[in-house]
Design a protein around this motif. Structure first.
Motif, PDB file in Angstrom:
ATOM      1  N   CYS A 161       0.860  -1.241  -0.119  1.00  0.00           N
ATOM      2  CA  CYS A 161      -0.051  -0.092  -0.034  1.00  0.00           C
ATOM      3  C   CYS A 161       1.066   1.245  -0.198  1.00  0.00           C
ATOM      4  O   CYS A 161       2.009   1.331   0.256  1.00  0.00           O
ATOM      5  CB  CYS A 161      -0.984  -0.147   1.286  1.00  0.00           C
ATOM      6  N   ARG A 221      -6.759  13.241   6.136  1.00  0.00           N
ATOM      7  CA  ARG A 221      -7.475  11.910   6.457  1.00  0.00           C
ATOM      8  C   ARG A 221      -8.183  11.966   7.789  1.00  0.00           C
ATOM      9  O   ARG A 221      -9.195  11.531   7.984  1.00  0.00           O
ATOM     10  CB  ARG A 221      -6.585  10.616   6.201  1.00  0.00           C
ATOM     11  N   GLU A 270     -12.022  11.752   8.544  1.00  0.00           N
ATOM     12  CA  GLU A 270     -12.784  10.567   9.218  1.00  0.00           C
ATOM     13  C   GLU A 270     -13.589  11.198  10.471  1.00  0.00           C
ATOM     14  O   GLU A 270     -14.540  10.531  10.848  1.00  0.00           O
ATOM     15  CB  GLU A 270     -11.799   9.417   9.582  1.00  0.00           C
ATOM     16  N   ALA A 322     -11.152  14.813   0.256  1.00  0.00           N
ATOM     17  CA  ALA A 322     -11.133  13.503   0.223  1.00  0.00           C
ATOM     18  C   ALA A 322     -10.473  12.631  -0.736  1.00  0.00           C
ATOM     19  O   ALA A 322      -9.754  11.785  -0.631  1.00  0.00           O
ATOM     20  CB  ALA A 322     -12.561  12.883   0.619  1.00  0.00           C
ATOM     21  N   CYS A 378      -6.920  12.829  -1.081  1.00  0.00           N
ATOM     22  CA  CYS A 378      -6.025  12.301  -0.044  1.00  0.00           C
ATOM     23  C   CYS A 378      -5.830  10.658  -0.162  1.00  0.00           C
ATOM     24  O   CYS A 378      -5.003   9.976   0.291  1.00  0.00           O
ATOM     25  CB  CYS A 378      -6.607  12.630   1.455  1.00  0.00           C
ATOM     26  N   TRP A 379      -6.819  10.218  -0.755  1.00  0.00           N
ATOM     27  CA  TRP A 379      -7.005   8.666  -0.871  1.00  0.00           C
ATOM     28  C   TRP A 379      -6.720   8.590  -2.378  1.00  0.00           C
ATOM     29  O   TRP A 379      -6.008   7.247  -2.386  1.00  0.00           O
ATOM     30  CB  TRP A 379      -8.337   8.098  -0.399  1.00  0.00           C
ATOM     31  N   ARG A 382      -0.289   5.741  -8.560  1.00  0.00           N
ATOM     32  CA  ARG A 382      -1.020   5.125  -7.473  1.00  0.00           C
ATOM     33  C   ARG A 382      -1.931   4.117  -8.142  1.00  0.00           C
ATOM     34  O   ARG A 382      -2.144   2.786  -7.561  1.00  0.00           O
ATOM     35  CB  ARG A 382      -2.163   6.065  -6.881  1.00  0.00           C
ATOM     36  N   ALA A 409     -12.168   2.147  -4.118  1.00  0.00           N
ATOM     37  CA  ALA A 409     -13.251   2.793  -2.950  1.00  0.00           C
ATOM     38  C   ALA A 409     -14.313   2.005  -2.744  1.00  0.00           C
ATOM     39  O   ALA A 409     -15.208   2.560  -1.778  1.00  0.00           O
ATOM     40  CB  ALA A 409     -13.958   4.084  -4.091  1.00  0.00           C
ATOM     41  N   GLY A 447     -12.541  -0.624   1.298  1.00  0.00           N
ATOM     42  CA  GLY A 447     -11.932   0.507   0.977  1.00  0.00           C
ATOM     43  C   GLY A 447     -12.401   1.836   1.987  1.00  0.00           C
ATOM     44  O   GLY A 447     -13.409   1.538   2.955  1.00  0.00           O
ATOM     45  N   PRO A 448     -11.973   2.941   1.949  1.00  0.00           N
ATOM     46  CA  PRO A 448     -12.263   3.993   2.829  1.00  0.00           C
ATOM     47  C   PRO A 448     -13.774   4.306   2.772  1.00  0.00           C
ATOM     48  O   PRO A 448     -14.047   5.040   1.752  1.00  0.00           O
ATOM     49  CB  PRO A 448     -11.264   5.113   2.324  1.00  0.00           C
ATOM     50  N   LEU A 466     -14.150   8.159   1.648  1.00  0.00           N
ATOM     51  CA  LEU A 466     -14.072   8.501   0.177  1.00  0.00           C
ATOM     52  C   LEU A 466     -15.390   7.905  -0.723  1.00  0.00           C
ATOM     53  O   LEU A 466     -15.775   8.761  -1.392  1.00  0.00           O
ATOM     54  CB  LEU A 466     -13.104   7.527  -0.328  1.00  0.00           C
TER      55      LEU A 466
END
Length: 345
Positions: free
Chosen positions: A116, A127, A131, A237, A240-241, A247, A258, A280-281, A284
């Motif tokens: 990661c 982040r 959150e 958001a 940041c992700w 990536r 996501a 995932g987040p 996001l």
């Protein structure tokens, strides 16, 4: 690399397993308690070692471990938990902390570790704020739902939509509570109102912080300017992700990251096909879904497509389709920016 190892993080201890590739000696043990001070003291043994690397699973606690590894001059590799578990294969013996860190060490040594991205400290801070904002939003919604539930449970007249957003509506709620609710019900409503007031105050403060952070982050500024429905918080958001050079090799992988991809049938899983993976987040996923809902406006550039999907399926499906489109577009924009997306604006 002379030193290669794995760390299995738990709240009470960190289990380690590392190999000295020069001597062939393997060291195993625990760092207890699991905190910065004791980990820093343990890492002192690698002072002067030019090439040491440890794999850490991307679970709660990885941040301070990765920071301490970097401070000690040790290379930190963050492993994706689900892919790491998949690489273990079928379970043939009991899973323990020792086997977990040995598994991480072997994957890293063999070059098979599913890694990661480790974001910069500034992105990690953003982040954390996002959150917190998402958690407070969910808590605010829960308290509002409690108010409606109490009124319904005791037979009080239903509130109109948006009643709690105005002073006039709040006054009407208090009058309805006094006229129709029992003393305990009135206390429930009063408590819920106090909690929503406190949450709204904190949400306003956080919203200002997030908006300011988005104004000073290149990727967030570009996304907010180029994508319809993407405001400062959503742009922050996404950046940041999803930000950072190389990536994702394709926008489809960003959608999967996501958790907005649709599952298919698999013989080794019990979950039904045709559902969102929701891996995932969550922040996001929530942010882009809210952005997708803005295409319900007749002035939206993609309103026609949204309306067609809504007529054929429903509004939720339409918003999800738009959310996937936004993620794909954002992925391409951030790929063009590269590491500049994470630079100060």
């Amino acid at each position: 690399m002379p030193i290669v190892g794995g760390l299995d993080i738990h709240r009470k201890q960190i289990t380690f397993d590392y190999l000295d590739t020069v001597t062939g000696q393997v060291q195993r043990g625990q760092v207890s308690p699991a905190d910065r001070e004791h980990l820093r003291a343990w890492l002192a043994r690698f002072a002067g070692c030019e090439d040491a690397a440890f794999a850490v699973e991307g679970c709660t606690g990885w941040r301070y471990v990765a920071e301490e590894l970097a401070a000690a001059g040790v290379t930190a590799h963050l492993a994706e938990p689900a892919d790491t578990a998949f690489a273990r294969g079928r379970k043939r013996h009991a899973k323990t902390d020792k086997t977990d860190c040995r598994h991480l060490r072997m994957l890293l040594a063999e070059g098979r570790l599913p890694e990661c991205w480790i974001p910069p400290a500034r992105i990690l801070e953003c982040r954390a704020l996002l959150e917190t904002y998402h958690d407070l939003r969910a808590e605010h919604t829960a308290w509002v739902q409690r108010i409606h539930a109490v009124l319904f449970h005791q037979g009080a007249p239903a509130l109109g939509e948006g009643t709690l957003r105005s002073e006039q509506g709040l006054a009407a709620l208090r009058a309805a509570a006094a006229a129709h609710l029992s003393p305990a019900g009135q206390l429930q409503v009063a408590t819920a109102l106090d909690m929503t007031d406190a949450l709204e105050a904190r949400l306003d403060e956080l919203r200002h912080q997030l908006t300011d952070a988005a104004r000073h982050l290149t990727g967030a500024k570009v996304l907010a300017a180029r994508l319809y429905g993407v405001g400062p918080v959503t742009a922050l958001a996404i950046t940041c992700w999803l930000g950072g050079k190389d990536r994702f090799s394709s926008s489809r992988k960003a959608v999967r990251f996501a958790g907005l991809d649709v599952t298919v049938h698999s013989s080794d899983r019990k979950g039904p096909p045709g559902r969102l993976s929701r891996q995932g987040p969550p922040v996001l996923r929530w942010a882009v879904y809210e952005a997708g809902k803005t295409h319900a406006r007749s002035s939206a550039p993609d309103y026609r497509y949204y309306a067609q999907v809504k007529d054929r399926c429903n509004g939720k499906r339409a918003a999800l389709s738009e959310a996937r489109k936004i993620l794909r577009q954002a992925c391409h924009i951030l790929a063009e920016l590269g590491d500049d997306a994470l630079a100060a604006a």
